[in-house]
Design a protein around this motif. Structure first.
Motif, PDB file in Angstrom:
ATOM      1  N   THR A   1       0.835  -1.201   0.000  1.00 37.54           N
ATOM      2  CA  THR A   1       0.000   0.000   0.000  1.00 37.54           C
ATOM      3  C   THR A   1       0.871   1.253   0.000  1.00 37.54           C
ATOM      4  O   THR A   1       0.595   2.221  -0.730  1.00 37.54           O
ATOM      5  N   GLU A   2       1.913   1.230   0.789  1.00 39.70           N
ATOM      6  CA  GLU A   2       2.820   2.383   0.863  1.00 39.70           C
ATOM      7  C   GLU A   2       3.451   2.689  -0.483  1.00 39.70           C
ATOM      8  O   GLU A   2       3.660   3.859  -0.843  1.00 39.70           O
ATOM      9  N   HIS A   3       3.735   1.652  -1.257  1.00 43.58           N
ATOM     10  CA  HIS A   3       4.457   1.830  -2.522  1.00 43.58           C
ATOM     11  C   HIS A   3       3.552   1.734  -3.756  1.00 43.58           C
ATOM     12  O   HIS A   3       4.060   1.693  -4.887  1.00 43.58           O
ATOM     13  N   GLY A   4       2.237   1.706  -3.572  1.00 42.26           N
ATOM     14  CA  GLY A   4       1.331   1.692  -4.709  1.00 42.26           C
ATOM     15  C   GLY A   4       1.315   0.395  -5.479  1.00 42.26           C
ATOM     16  O   GLY A   4       0.994   0.376  -6.680  1.00 42.26           O
ATOM     17  N   VAL A   5       1.658  -0.699  -4.818  1.00 40.99           N
ATOM     18  CA  VAL A   5       1.675  -2.024  -5.434  1.00 40.99           C
ATOM     19  C   VAL A   5       0.368  -2.738  -5.092  1.00 40.99           C
ATOM     20  O   VAL A   5      -0.071  -2.728  -3.941  1.00 40.99           O
ATOM     21  N   VAL A   6      -0.270  -3.351  -6.069  1.00 40.01           N
ATOM     22  CA  VAL A   6      -1.495  -4.113  -5.834  1.00 40.01           C
ATOM     23  C   VAL A   6      -1.105  -5.472  -5.258  1.00 40.01           C
ATOM     24  O   VAL A   6      -0.365  -6.231  -5.884  1.00 40.01           O
ATOM     25  N   MET A   7      -1.604  -5.781  -4.063  1.00 40.07           N
ATOM     26  CA  MET A   7      -1.321  -7.087  -3.462  1.00 40.07           C
ATOM     27  C   MET A   7      -2.518  -7.990  -3.664  1.00 40.07           C
ATOM     28  O   MET A   7      -3.645  -7.657  -3.290  1.00 40.07           O
ATOM     29  N   ILE A   8      -2.264  -9.150  -4.273  1.00 39.06           N
ATOM     30  CA  ILE A   8      -3.320 -10.052  -4.730  1.00 39.06           C
ATOM     31  C   ILE A   8      -3.250 -11.358  -3.961  1.00 39.06           C
ATOM     32  O   ILE A   8      -2.200 -12.004  -3.888  1.00 39.06           O
ATOM     33  N   ALA A   9      -4.396 -11.763  -3.396  1.00 40.27           N
ATOM     34  CA  ALA A   9      -4.506 -13.055  -2.727  1.00 40.27           C
ATOM     35  C   ALA A   9      -4.990 -14.096  -3.725  1.00 40.27           C
ATOM     36  O   ALA A   9      -6.129 -14.019  -4.200  1.00 40.27           O
ATOM     37  N   ASP A  10      -4.130 -15.046  -4.050  1.00 39.23           N
ATOM     38  CA  ASP A  10      -4.531 -16.176  -4.877  1.00 39.23           C
ATOM     39  C   ASP A  10      -5.185 -17.201  -3.948  1.00 39.23           C
ATOM     40  O   ASP A  10      -4.523 -18.031  -3.340  1.00 39.23           O
ATOM     41  N   GLU A  11      -6.518 -17.110  -3.842  1.00 39.02           N
ATOM     42  CA  GLU A  11      -7.283 -17.989  -2.959  1.00 39.02           C
ATOM     43  C   GLU A  11      -7.985 -19.086  -3.760  1.00 39.02           C
ATOM     44  O   GLU A  11      -9.031 -19.604  -3.349  1.00 39.02           O
ATOM     45  N   VAL A  12      -7.407 -19.436  -4.888  1.00 39.49           N
ATOM     46  CA  VAL A  12      -8.015 -20.453  -5.743  1.00 39.49           C
ATOM     47  C   VAL A  12      -8.206 -21.762  -4.978  1.00 39.49           C
ATOM     48  O   VAL A  12      -9.259 -22.394  -5.059  1.00 39.49           O
TER      49      VAL A  12
END
Length: 443
Positions: free
Chosen positions: A249-260
């Motif tokens: 969040t601080e660096h503008g990166v999208v963090m994605i949870a692969d909950e497949v």
């Protein structure tokens, strides 16, 4: 959901494995299907219900795999079957991007409600877990305007060109299939058994790698399975995922949870990230979401999802109305039948049984996981070398129990039972697996 006081069918091996009908079908398979598609259990399944699968020779197996975590609510779940039958007689297909239909919207609403966080969310649908990962990356790149994609060690994300590049273990998923996708970076993650780091220390190591080897100004997204699947059901150290989200969040990166694999009540919460203290920017769901029908969802913060131009996402079969109807039936059961409670019940029964196996067999170095997503890892206590688990799974299969292998070093047995499995079926299955472990040591 499961009344353990009511007797349920158990395993029954009435022929050699494979039986004559399966052998005939295996010969047909060898002639008609590429050899690249294997079979772990050399039988052909004719029918299944709840946690029991029955082959064409009448053998019944306790299924601890669920089609790799797909039939979480049980094989031929009554509510899912009824929903599919009704929907297939009303509307079999209509491309949602051309002529929409209500079940698609309803499943999107369920995902907005049940994924972690109370922020505004939006969802679109595709066909499979690999497609969900591909589209999650695509949306993140469009939102950030950045190119690089980061994943962590021991992760598995699919078999398409992009996702097989994202996998930690190229073999066998990418062997001889290059060139692979570019701008994919593999960072160290959190594997407490191997690295001995706490959550803050593991996060600091991951961040250092990303800052030095990728550069945050080029990084569009970080994709992580909250509990890794093919990697061996690795649960990260406490606080690791939340620390990585704060950094992203601080660096503008999208963090994605692969909950497949870990999503849809598999671990005792609807999504595993919830119990691990993580509110992702995007959640990818598939496998158990539609009770055996093909469906996958990409759910994210509204401002991220709306960054894509009209026509930039979608697909012919993504969010098919029959699959969406099945997913509605699954979510209705999540809300009415306490499916997360069933996952916790399974852990209460299964974990002590696995702990007892570990006490009996010192080569089981760890029992880990959450809910109905548990695993045991095998290491030779004298040499420290991984012990392959395929022979154990094969021996259990011949004795009427289907159990899956996993792990970067192929040394993990993973347990993904249906939430409809009974306590007695769990006990019987572990008894069979115990015999299989003993038999492979004396073979």
């Amino acid at each position: 959901m499961t009344d353990t006081a009511v007797s349920a069918p158990s395993r029954s091996v009435v022929t050699e494995i494979p039986g004559p009908n399966s052998r005939a079908l295996l010969e047909r398979k060898a002639k008609a299907v590429p050899q690249g598609i294997p079979h772990q259990l050399p039988v052909f399944i004719e029918s299944a219900h709840d946690a029991i699968i029955t082959d064409v020779d009448g053998n019944r197996f306790i299924d601890l795999g669920c089609g790799i975590g797909v039939t979480t609510v049980g094989h031929t779940n009554d509510a899912v079957v009824a929903a599919v039958r009704e929907q297939v007689g009303k509307l079999t297909h209509s491309l949602f991007g051309t002529t929409p239909y209500e079940p698609y919207v309803r499943v999107a609403e369920y995902l907005a409600k049940h994924t972690p966080g109370d922020h505004e969310k939006k969802t679109f649908f595709v066909n499979s877990g690999s497609e969900a990962v591909e589209n999650g990356v695509k949306v993140a790149r469009r939102h950030t305007g950045r190119r690089a994609v980061a994943v962590v060690e021991h992760g598995y994300h699919g078999r398409t060109n992009l996702t097989m590049t994202m996998n930690y273990k190229p073999a066998p998923y990418a062997t001889g299939m290059g060139p692979l996708a570019s701008d994919i970076f593999h960072a160290p993650g959190s594997y407490p058994l191997q690295d001995g780091l706490n959550g803050a220390e593991a996060a600091e190591r991951t961040q250092y790698y990303l800052e030095k080897h990728v550069g945050v100004t080029d990084l569009s997204c970080l994709v992580i399975e909250p509990i890794q699947g093919e990697g061996g059901f690795i649960v990260p150290a406490e606080g690791y995922l939340a620390a990585m989200q704060e950094w992203c969040t601080e660096h503008g990166v999208v963090m994605i949870a692969d909950e497949v694999q870990s999503g849809i009540c598999r671990t005792g919460t609807t999504f595993a990230s919830e119990q691990l203290g993580w509110v992702p920017d995007m959640v990818l769901s598939a496998k158990g979401i539609a009770g055996g029908m093909p469906l996958a969802g990409v759910t994210g913060r509204a401002e991220i999802m709306d960054s894509v131009h009209v026509g930039g996402i979608g697909g012919t079969f993504g969010g098919n109305p029959v699959s969406c109807a099945a997913a509605v039936a699954v979510f209705e059961q999540i809300e009415a039948d306490d499916l997360n409670g069933e996952a916790k019940r399974i852990e209460r029964v299964l974990r002590p049984l696995l702990d007892a196996l570990a006490e009996e067999h010192p080569e089981i170095i760890e029992v880990r996981g959450r809910g109905a997503m548990l695993a045991i890892e095998f290491i030779d206590p004298s040499s420290g070398a991984p012990i392959p688990t395929a022979p154990i799974a094969q021996a259990a299969g011949l004795d009427g129990v289907l159990v899956l292998t996993a792990g970067t070093d192929y040394n993990v047995l993973r347990f993904l039972p249906s939430l409809a499995i009974t306590d007695d079926q769990l006990r019987e299955a572990v008894e069979v697996i115990g015999r299989a472990i003993a038999s492979t040591k004396t073979a």
